[in-house]
Design a protein around this motif. Sequence first.
Motif, PDB file in Angstrom:
ATOM      1  N   LEU A  43       0.829  -1.209   0.000  1.00  0.00           N
ATOM      2  CA  LEU A  43       0.000   0.000   0.000  1.00  0.00           C
ATOM      3  C   LEU A  43       0.862   1.256   0.000  1.00  0.00           C
ATOM      4  CD1 LEU A  43      -2.831  -1.042   2.477  1.00  0.00           C
ATOM      5  CD2 LEU A  43      -3.048  -0.626   0.025  1.00  0.00           C
ATOM      6  N   GLU A  44       1.934   1.260   0.775  1.00  0.00           N
ATOM      7  CA  GLU A  44       2.821   2.427   0.798  1.00  0.00           C
ATOM      8  C   GLU A  44       3.503   2.618  -0.550  1.00  0.00           C
ATOM      9  OE1 GLU A  44       5.249   1.619   4.215  1.00  0.00           O
ATOM     10  OE2 GLU A  44       3.728   2.374   5.602  1.00  0.00           O
ATOM     11  N   ASP A  45       3.871   1.514  -1.196  1.00  0.00           N
ATOM     12  CA  ASP A  45       4.435   1.613  -2.542  1.00  0.00           C
ATOM     13  C   ASP A  45       3.388   2.132  -3.529  1.00  0.00           C
ATOM     14  OD1 ASP A  45       6.878   0.709  -1.662  1.00  0.00           O
ATOM     15  OD2 ASP A  45       6.582  -1.356  -2.356  1.00  0.00           O
ATOM     16  N   SER A  46       2.136   1.767  -3.300  1.00  0.00           N
ATOM     17  CA  SER A  46       1.065   2.244  -4.180  1.00  0.00           C
ATOM     18  C   SER A  46       0.896   3.752  -4.064  1.00  0.00           C
ATOM     19  CB  SER A  46      -0.250   1.551  -3.846  1.00  0.00           C
ATOM     20  OG  SER A  46      -0.176   0.180  -4.137  1.00  0.00           O
ATOM     21  N   VAL A  47       1.034   4.276  -2.837  1.00  0.00           N
ATOM     22  CA  VAL A  47       0.941   5.731  -2.654  1.00  0.00           C
ATOM     23  C   VAL A  47       2.052   6.414  -3.439  1.00  0.00           C
ATOM     24  CG1 VAL A  47       1.172   7.605  -0.978  1.00  0.00           C
ATOM     25  CG2 VAL A  47      -0.242   5.623  -0.429  1.00  0.00           C
ATOM     26  N   THR A  48       3.264   5.888  -3.298  1.00  0.00           N
ATOM     27  CA  THR A  48       4.398   6.447  -4.029  1.00  0.00           C
ATOM     28  C   THR A  48       4.177   6.319  -5.539  1.00  0.00           C
ATOM     29  OG1 THR A  48       5.834   5.796  -2.209  1.00  0.00           O
ATOM     30  CG2 THR A  48       6.907   6.343  -4.283  1.00  0.00           C
ATOM     31  N   GLY A  49       3.670   5.166  -5.947  1.00  0.00           N
ATOM     32  CA  GLY A  49       3.391   4.943  -7.364  1.00  0.00           C
ATOM     33  C   GLY A  49       2.302   5.866  -7.888  1.00  0.00           C
ATOM     34  N   TYR A  51       1.650   8.932  -6.784  1.00  0.00           N
ATOM     35  CA  TYR A  51       2.278  10.240  -6.998  1.00  0.00           C
ATOM     36  C   TYR A  51       3.148  10.227  -8.251  1.00  0.00           C
ATOM     37  CZ  TYR A  51       0.831  12.155  -2.480  1.00  0.00           C
ATOM     38  OH  TYR A  51       0.102  12.641  -1.429  1.00  0.00           O
ATOM     39  N   ALA A  52       3.871   9.132  -8.449  1.00  0.00           N
ATOM     40  CA  ALA A  52       4.755   9.048  -9.612  1.00  0.00           C
ATOM     41  C   ALA A  52       3.954   9.038 -10.914  1.00  0.00           C
ATOM     42  CB  ALA A  52       5.626   7.808  -9.526  1.00  0.00           C
ATOM     43  N   SER A  53       2.786   8.393 -10.892  1.00  0.00           N
ATOM     44  CA  SER A  53       1.994   8.339 -12.123  1.00  0.00           C
ATOM     45  C   SER A  53       1.352   9.686 -12.446  1.00  0.00           C
ATOM     46  CB  SER A  53       0.905   7.268 -12.000  1.00  0.00           C
ATOM     47  OG  SER A  53      -0.063   7.654 -11.061  1.00  0.00           O
ATOM     48  N   TRP A  54       1.247  10.539 -11.448  1.00  0.00           N
ATOM     49  CA  TRP A  54       0.627  11.840 -11.659  1.00  0.00           C
ATOM     50  C   TRP A  54       1.664  12.963 -11.665  1.00  0.00           C
ATOM     51  CZ3 TRP A  54      -4.533  12.899 -12.516  1.00  0.00           C
ATOM     52  CH2 TRP A  54      -5.412  11.829 -12.383  1.00  0.00           C
ATOM     53  N   ASP A  55       2.916  12.625 -11.849  1.00  0.00           N
ATOM     54  CA  ASP A  55       3.950  13.662 -11.723  1.00  0.00           C
ATOM     55  C   ASP A  55       4.075  14.569 -12.942  1.00  0.00           C
ATOM     56  OD1 ASP A  55       5.202  12.081 -13.562  1.00  0.00           O
ATOM     57  OD2 ASP A  55       7.009  11.734 -12.394  1.00  0.00           O
ATOM     58  N   GLY A  56       3.216  14.429 -13.876  1.00  0.00           N
ATOM     59  CA  GLY A  56       3.223  15.339 -15.014  1.00  0.00           C
ATOM     60  C   GLY A  56       4.056  14.845 -16.170  1.00  0.00           C
ATOM     61  N   GLN A  57       4.407  13.585 -16.164  1.00  0.00           N
ATOM     62  CA  GLN A  57       5.195  13.056 -17.270  1.00  0.00           C
ATOM     63  C   GLN A  57       4.377  13.010 -18.558  1.00  0.00           C
ATOM     64  OE1 GLN A  57       6.687   9.239 -16.113  1.00  0.00           O
ATOM     65  NE2 GLN A  57       8.260  10.090 -14.780  1.00  0.00           N
ATOM     66  N   SER A  58       3.079  13.020 -18.390  1.00  0.00           N
ATOM     67  CA  SER A  58       2.237  12.968 -19.588  1.00  0.00           C
ATOM     68  C   SER A  58       2.300  14.276 -20.364  1.00  0.00           C
ATOM     69  CB  SER A  58       0.791  12.659 -19.197  1.00  0.00           C
ATOM     70  OG  SER A  58       0.267  13.703 -18.399  1.00  0.00           O
ATOM     71  N   GLY A  59       2.817  15.310 -19.733  1.00  0.00           N
ATOM     72  CA  GLY A  59       2.977  16.574 -20.422  1.00  0.00           C
ATOM     73  C   GLY A  59       1.781  17.486 -20.298  1.00  0.00           C
ATOM     74  N   VAL A  74      -5.044   8.843  -3.124  1.00  0.00           N
ATOM     75  CA  VAL A  74      -4.023   8.781  -2.075  1.00  0.00           C
ATOM     76  C   VAL A  74      -4.684   8.627  -0.700  1.00  0.00           C
ATOM     77  CG1 VAL A  74      -2.236  10.125  -0.893  1.00  0.00           C
ATOM     78  CG2 VAL A  74      -2.277  10.003  -3.387  1.00  0.00           C
ATOM     79  N   ALA A  75      -5.767   9.357  -0.466  1.00  0.00           N
ATOM     80  CA  ALA A  75      -6.468   9.251   0.819  1.00  0.00           C
ATOM     81  C   ALA A  75      -7.014   7.842   1.023  1.00  0.00           C
ATOM     82  CB  ALA A  75      -7.595  10.278   0.887  1.00  0.00           C
ATOM     83  N   ASP A  76      -7.532   7.248  -0.047  1.00  0.00           N
ATOM     84  CA  ASP A  76      -8.050   5.882   0.057  1.00  0.00           C
ATOM     85  C   ASP A  76      -6.926   4.902   0.375  1.00  0.00           C
ATOM     86  OD1 ASP A  76     -10.184   3.945  -0.150  1.00  0.00           O
ATOM     87  OD2 ASP A  76      -9.242   3.302  -2.034  1.00  0.00           O
ATOM     88  N   LEU A  77      -5.795   5.046  -0.291  1.00  0.00           N
ATOM     89  CA  LEU A  77      -4.659   4.161  -0.013  1.00  0.00           C
ATOM     90  C   LEU A  77      -4.154   4.337   1.417  1.00  0.00           C
ATOM     91  CD1 LEU A  77      -2.708   4.442  -3.381  1.00  0.00           C
ATOM     92  CD2 LEU A  77      -3.904   2.429  -2.500  1.00  0.00           C
ATOM     93  N   LYS A  78      -4.108   5.575   1.889  1.00  0.00           N
ATOM     94  CA  LYS A  78      -3.667   5.824   3.260  1.00  0.00           C
ATOM     95  C   LYS A  78      -4.663   5.252   4.272  1.00  0.00           C
ATOM     96  CE  LYS A  78      -0.639   9.730   2.431  1.00  0.00           C
ATOM     97  NZ  LYS A  78      -0.331  11.118   2.746  1.00  0.00           N
TER      98      LYS A  78
END
Length: 146
Positions: A43-49, A51-59, A74-78
């Motif tokens: 679950l903690e890795d999912s939170v990090t993941g 954030y990483a998936s939403w870090d704006g790499q899509s441009g 993120v709130a649900d994962l926490k």
Amino acid sequence: MKKFSFNLDPLLALRERDEQNARNALSEVNAQVERINQHIAKLEDSVTGTYASWDGQSGRRFSPMDRMGLSHQVADLKRQADEARKLMQKAQERRSKAMQALQEATRNRKIVTNLKEKRFKEYTAEVEKQEATEIEDIYNARRSAI
């Protein structure tokens, strides 16, 4: 002389079985604790993941809906991680109870085992004493026959 017999063998077998059951219960609780630990880490890795998936790499830029989606995810994962931590606490309490049960079962088995060993030592001492008496009687009989 008759063979050594311990009249509390059924009790010893019962104590050994209780100890084995306590060991099994402890190993089950340990496995459950390990599974919960892995779930929390996932679950903690999912939170990090997330954030990483939403870090704006899509441009593209974040819209308010994107931010709400991210914060909700993120709130649900926490929340799930917090629930898992509560489960972990309960599992650790069960682990401590299982450890205490194992210690008590081991102590009870050792009591009966020590009693058996003590009685066996007494038996062997009696056998040795009887053999020494028989040897002495044979020696005295041969000596008086001469």
